[in-house]
Design an enzyme around this catalytic site. Structure first.
Site, mmCIF file in Angstrom:
data_model
loop_
_atom_site.group_PDB
_atom_site.id
_atom_site.type_symbol
_atom_site.label_atom_id
_atom_site.label_comp_id
_atom_site.label_asym_id
_atom_site.label_seq_id
_atom_site.Cartn_x
_atom_site.Cartn_y
_atom_site.Cartn_z
ATOM 1 N N CYS A 89 -8.860 -0.455 -21.132
ATOM 2 C CA CYS A 89 -7.739 0.035 -20.298
ATOM 3 C C CYS A 89 -7.617 -1.281 -19.308
ATOM 4 O O CYS A 89 -8.093 -2.310 -19.330
ATOM 5 C CB CYS A 89 -8.322 0.846 -19.167
ATOM 6 S SG CYS A 89 -9.007 2.467 -19.797
ATOM 7 N N ARG A 114 -3.189 -2.956 -23.539
ATOM 8 C CA ARG A 114 -4.681 -2.676 -23.429
ATOM 9 C C ARG A 114 -4.738 -1.311 -23.341
ATOM 10 O O ARG A 114 -5.778 -0.660 -23.553
ATOM 11 C CB ARG A 114 -5.418 -3.117 -22.005
ATOM 12 C CG ARG A 114 -5.140 -4.687 -22.066
ATOM 13 C CD ARG A 114 -5.881 -5.065 -20.500
ATOM 14 N NE ARG A 114 -7.178 -5.024 -20.627
ATOM 15 C CZ ARG A 114 -8.202 -5.956 -20.993
ATOM 16 N NH1 ARG A 114 -7.798 -7.119 -21.458
ATOM 17 N NH2 ARG A 114 -9.167 -5.471 -20.709
ATOM 18 N N TRP A 130 -6.598 3.553 -22.154
ATOM 19 C CA TRP A 130 -6.807 4.055 -23.495
ATOM 20 C C TRP A 130 -8.157 5.044 -23.404
ATOM 21 O O TRP A 130 -9.243 4.857 -22.786
ATOM 22 C CB TRP A 130 -7.292 2.786 -24.487
ATOM 23 C CG TRP A 130 -7.536 3.063 -25.589
ATOM 24 C CD1 TRP A 130 -6.423 3.008 -26.533
ATOM 25 C CD2 TRP A 130 -8.562 3.305 -26.266
ATOM 26 N NE1 TRP A 130 -6.857 3.525 -27.760
ATOM 27 C CE2 TRP A 130 -8.295 3.378 -27.797
ATOM 28 C CE3 TRP A 130 -9.972 3.291 -25.986
ATOM 29 C CZ2 TRP A 130 -9.253 3.862 -28.584
ATOM 30 C CZ3 TRP A 130 -10.913 3.855 -26.926
ATOM 31 C CH2 TRP A 130 -10.606 3.931 -28.339
ATOM 32 N N ASN A 162 -12.422 0.881 -15.608
ATOM 33 C CA ASN A 162 -12.243 0.402 -17.229
ATOM 34 C C ASN A 162 -13.678 0.511 -17.618
ATOM 35 O O ASN A 162 -14.503 -0.046 -16.795
ATOM 36 C CB ASN A 162 -11.729 -0.791 -17.492
ATOM 37 C CG ASN A 162 -11.635 -1.470 -18.935
ATOM 38 O OD1 ASN A 162 -11.722 -0.478 -19.572
ATOM 39 N ND2 ASN A 162 -11.588 -2.831 -19.264
ATOM 40 N N GLY A 163 -13.972 0.930 -18.595
ATOM 41 C CA GLY A 163 -15.452 1.186 -19.336
ATOM 42 C C GLY A 163 -15.939 2.607 -19.459
ATOM 43 O O GLY A 163 -15.088 3.460 -19.591
ATOM 44 N N GLU A 165 -5.512 -6.838 -45.065
ATOM 45 C CA GLU A 165 -4.790 -7.068 -43.874
ATOM 46 C C GLU A 165 -3.596 -6.673 -43.913
ATOM 47 O O GLU A 165 -3.064 -6.032 -43.106
ATOM 48 C CB GLU A 165 -4.624 -8.684 -43.588
ATOM 49 C CG GLU A 165 -4.017 -9.208 -42.478
ATOM 50 C CD GLU A 165 -4.325 -8.577 -41.061
ATOM 51 O OE1 GLU A 165 -5.593 -7.898 -41.058
ATOM 52 O OE2 GLU A 165 -3.646 -8.541 -40.055
ATOM 53 N N LYS A 197 -1.967 -3.477 -41.365
ATOM 54 C CA LYS A 197 -0.803 -3.518 -40.786
ATOM 55 C C LYS A 197 0.052 -2.556 -41.140
ATOM 56 O O LYS A 197 0.540 -1.949 -40.161
ATOM 57 C CB LYS A 197 -0.030 -4.975 -41.156
ATOM 58 C CG LYS A 197 -0.581 -6.307 -40.632
ATOM 59 C CD LYS A 197 -0.371 -6.378 -39.101
ATOM 60 C CE LYS A 197 -1.871 -5.994 -38.452
ATOM 61 N NZ LYS A 197 -2.696 -7.036 -38.283
ATOM 62 N N GLU A 248 -1.296 0.698 -39.206
ATOM 63 C CA GLU A 248 -1.089 0.520 -37.799
ATOM 64 C C GLU A 248 0.174 0.862 -37.152
ATOM 65 O O GLU A 248 0.262 1.459 -36.321
ATOM 66 C CB GLU A 248 -1.790 -0.762 -37.207
ATOM 67 C CG GLU A 248 -3.111 -1.051 -37.232
ATOM 68 C CD GLU A 248 -3.459 -2.648 -36.789
ATOM 69 O OE1 GLU A 248 -4.152 -2.634 -35.786
ATOM 70 O OE2 GLU A 248 -3.030 -3.781 -37.358
ATOM 71 N N HIS A 255 -11.664 0.945 -62.311
ATOM 72 C CA HIS A 255 -12.795 1.589 -62.048
ATOM 73 C C HIS A 255 -12.629 2.649 -61.144
ATOM 74 O O HIS A 255 -13.678 3.256 -60.288
ATOM 75 C CB HIS A 255 -13.974 0.787 -61.357
ATOM 76 C CG HIS A 255 -13.943 -0.640 -62.375
ATOM 77 N ND1 HIS A 255 -15.110 -0.521 -63.575
ATOM 78 C CD2 HIS A 255 -13.707 -2.234 -62.206
ATOM 79 C CE1 HIS A 255 -14.841 -1.625 -64.221
ATOM 80 N NE2 HIS A 255 -13.916 -2.672 -63.277
ATOM 81 N N LYS A 293 -5.369 -2.934 -27.535
ATOM 82 C CA LYS A 293 -5.326 -4.145 -28.160
ATOM 83 C C LYS A 293 -7.068 -4.435 -28.042
ATOM 84 O O LYS A 293 -7.431 -5.147 -29.046
ATOM 85 C CB LYS A 293 -4.835 -5.316 -27.125
ATOM 86 C CG LYS A 293 -4.795 -6.600 -27.485
ATOM 87 C CD LYS A 293 -3.937 -6.640 -28.599
ATOM 88 C CE LYS A 293 -4.006 -8.277 -29.341
ATOM 89 N NZ LYS A 293 -3.423 -8.468 -30.508
HETATM 90 O O1 M6R Z 1 -9.994 -8.989 -30.283
HETATM 91 P P1 M6R Z 1 -10.683 -8.871 -31.683
HETATM 92 O O2 M6R Z 1 -10.278 -9.913 -32.469
HETATM 93 O O3 M6R Z 1 -12.164 -8.566 -31.443
HETATM 94 O O4 M6R Z 1 -10.008 -7.377 -32.023
HETATM 95 C C1 M6R Z 1 -10.721 -6.921 -33.567
HETATM 96 C C2 M6R Z 1 -9.834 -5.797 -33.817
HETATM 97 O O5 M6R Z 1 -9.783 -4.736 -33.034
HETATM 98 C C3 M6R Z 1 -8.320 -6.106 -34.227
HETATM 99 O O6 M6R Z 1 -7.993 -7.301 -34.982
HETATM 100 C C4 M6R Z 1 -7.601 -4.964 -34.807
HETATM 101 O O7 M6R Z 1 -7.984 -4.669 -36.080
HETATM 102 C C5 M6R Z 1 -6.078 -4.987 -34.566
HETATM 103 N N1 M6R Z 1 -5.277 -4.056 -34.138
HETATM 104 C C6 M6R Z 1 -5.480 -5.434 -35.901
HETATM 105 O O8 M6R Z 1 -4.160 -5.543 -35.947
#
Ligand code: M6R
Length: 620
Positions: A2, A27, A77, A103-104, A488, A492, A495, A511, A615
């Protein structure tokens, strides 16, 4: 997870808190809210959904009802409780005098809730956080700490278990905010005649460059002119002062329609700045990292731990380090690592990769690795965050603030930083001659210019989404270091466009996954350089033919001059010639564009804030 903000000063606090939340929204964006004091009384406004909903709510109630010079704010969040208005922060105490943001996770919230219920206090939300507001009101209204806000806050904080950043605001003390942190971050922004609080410096970057980081288990009391840091037992404590080197422009969109698009275009600088200072003309240097040549020489295995995109950057590093250093590199998603009893010792280098430096899974994995005697090197983008603080050494990526939730420039910067580590290891262990290292370094230094070329050729990608038609599933194939690129690219797309996507090693397709191929299925293929010595290129050309024979439509990412792929490409995206090991730094870029384009075609305009994500993921 958060985002938290606080302000005490002489200006109208609502607008300041709202702007700070705008910068913190990456966040979490399940709900947002602000509590204001220092005017007619304590006033709270909150709303489920993105900040725009809070803006509407403020317009509805009228900003004049929210006057005051002190404010706390929150963007959420969701963990405990759905994203509803009731569950949004700030939470207010039973007597209406205390507002808190959190937060937490308060792990012992269940017994605390029961205790409050037995006292006849009705809890209005499903959150773990609300208990803190009622407990503070109780402590302030009765018993040993009655009438003493600071003592009451300390009393409550000592009853809470778990991880938290908490801000307390009391109607009768509108000149101050009491805040605390345990495991989740909190910064103080030191202004002139005003003080700020933020989960990170982006909350107050527009008002001051002077900041103080709170250490673990610290409490801070801010007034407009001063701040005082305490331990949880009330004794004086120190923070860590620093000057913010990110400017406001870095936290703004700068003419782009999204942070993510701006950050994609910042990638040449992110890689260049990450490489800067690590070549002294003859040798790779890790000076600022706190690792000596003897340390590097002593390692006989590397263990990479990370999550999401950071994990993919680590997978690329596995190929590079094993090739350059000839020691085994294991890699594991951080959330699995410590539950598997991995075999580590003092000759193991653990590479913990994290943009935010806050990811709970990676942090716990770091702690576990340290208990096993391994040496932990953090690769991190966020100065002073928890993961570097708990690691033995740190190599910072210099991507600048990444606001888009989907990682772009931080990913590329991580790959570059991981490669610096690989080269430093090869140099220390003598597995590459100095002139070979120089040659690889030269290749790395040419990458920012090549990324700029890929950015300049964005139109190659633009027309793909327009002609692709509706997409339900997409596959991404790569071989060798092309495999992490495939992963990756698939991440993307998931997401941003909410489309089912999978990355596979191209050779593995037959396979099983080849059963997914049907007429018209789009498949992205990352093609290694044909100039390499391995047979990877010819193998992947065969793989492309196999999927085309089964009706797939191929989006091929291949280097300039590679004519072998032309007959088998429905769409062909060219990247500059580069050794295959460097391809993650180039071939990822068109996939970022492609995901953003398909997201927009699918009606997801807000690519900076994909649904359900945050994030930094500060819960396990
Ligand atoms: O802050 P971090 O690099 O530890 O975060 C890791 C993942 O949560 C982060 O890379 C996440 O997968 C992203 N949303 C990818 O786009």
């Amino acid at each position: 997870m958060c985002g938290i903000v606080g302000y005490v000063g002489e200006r109208e606090s609502l607008g300041i808190a709202f702007d700070a939340l705008r910068r913190m929204e990456y966040r979490g964006y399940d709900s947002a809210g602000i509590a204001v004091a220092g005017g007619p009384g304590l006033a709270v406004v909150k709303r489920a959904g993105k900040l725009a909903n809070l803006e509407d709510k403020i317009a509805e109630v009228g900003s004049e009802s929210l006057n005051g010079t002190t404010a706390i704010g929150h963007t959420r969040w969701a963990t405990h409780g759905r994203p509803t208005d009731e569950n949004a922060h700030p939470h207010v105490s039973y007597d209406g005098k205390v507002a808190i943001v959190h937060n937490g996770i308060i792990e012992n919230f269940a017994p605390l809730r029961d205790e409050l219920t037995q006292r006849g206090i009705e809890l209005r939300s499903e959150t773990d956080s609300e208990v803190a507001a009622h407990l503070l009101a109780l402590a302030y209204n009765e018993g040993e700490t009655a009438g003493d806000l600071r003592a009451s806050a300390l009393h409550v904080l000592n009853r809470l278990e778990g991880a938290f950043t908490l801000l307390f605001l009391h109607e009768d003390h509108p000149d101050q905010i009491i805040a605390a942190r345990r495991s989740t971050p909190l910064m103080v922004g030191v202004g002139e005649g005003e003080m700020f609080l933020g989960s990170d410096v982006a909350a107050f970057i527009e008002h001051t460059k002077e900041a103080v980081e709170l250490m673990q288990d610290s409490v801070v009391v801010i007034t407009k002119d001063d701040f005082e840091i305490l331990n949880f037992n009330g004794t004086p404590a120190e923070g860590k002062p620093f000057t913010i080197d990110w400017d406001l422009a870095a936290a703004e969109k700068g003419g782009f329609d999204s942070f993510m698009m701006k950050e994609i275009f910042e990638q040449p600088a992110a890689v260049r700045d990450t490489l800067a200072g690590h070549w002294d003309g003859n040798r790779v240097t890790l000076d600022e990292s706190n690792l000596t040549n003897d340390d590097l020489k002593s390692f006989d295995q590397v263990f990479v731990i990370a999550c999401g995109s950071a994990y993919h950057s680590g997978l690329a590093a596995k190929y590079a380090i094993e090739h350059w250093v000839r020691i085994p590199v294991q890699i594991e998603v951080a959330s699995e690592f410590r539950y598997r009893d991995p075999i580590l010792d003092e000759r193991t280098l653990v590479l913990a990769i994290s943009q935010s430096g806050e990811t709970a899974d990676t942090l716990e994995a770091v702690r576990h690795a340290k208990t096993q005697g391994a040496k932990v090197l953090a690769v991190c983008n966020t100065n002073g965050s928890q993961i570097p603080r708990e690691s033995d050494a740190v190599l910072y990526t210099h991507a600048g603030p990444e606001i888009g939730v989907a990682s772009t420039k931080a990913f590329l910067a991580q790959v570059a930083a991981n490669y610096i580590v690989g080269l430093a290891l090869a140099q220390a262990k003598g597995t590459k001659y100095p002139d070979e290292i120089r040659q690889i370094w030269d290749e790395l230094e040419s990458i920012p210019g090549k990324i700029a070329e890929v950015l300049g050729a964005k139109d190659q990608v633009d027309h793909i989404s327009e002609t692709l038609g509706a997409v339900k599933t997409m596959l991404f194939l790569g071989r060798g270091v092309g495999y992490p690129i495939a992963l990756e690219g698939a991440l993307k797309l998931k997401e941003l466009a909410y489309i089912h996507a999978e990355g596979f090693p191209a050779g593995e397709l037959k396979h099983g996954p080849i059963a997914l191929i049907e007429e018209g299925l789009p498949v992205v293929v990352i093609v290694p350089s044909p100039r390499g010595v391995s047979q990877l290129h010819s193998k992947i050309v065969s793989n492309i033919q196999e999927i085309r024979a089964r009706g797939a439509k191929t989006i091929v990412i291949a280097e300039e001059g590679d004519t072998a792929v032309e007959p088998y490409s429905n769409w062909l995206v060219r990247i500059p010639q580069t050794p295959t090991i460097m391809q993650p730094l180039l071939a990822t870029v068109p996939l970022q564009f492609l995901s953003a384009d398909i997201a927009r075609e699918n009606g997801n305009e807000d690519i900076d804030k994909p649904r359900n994500l945050a994030k930094s993921v500060t819960v396990e």
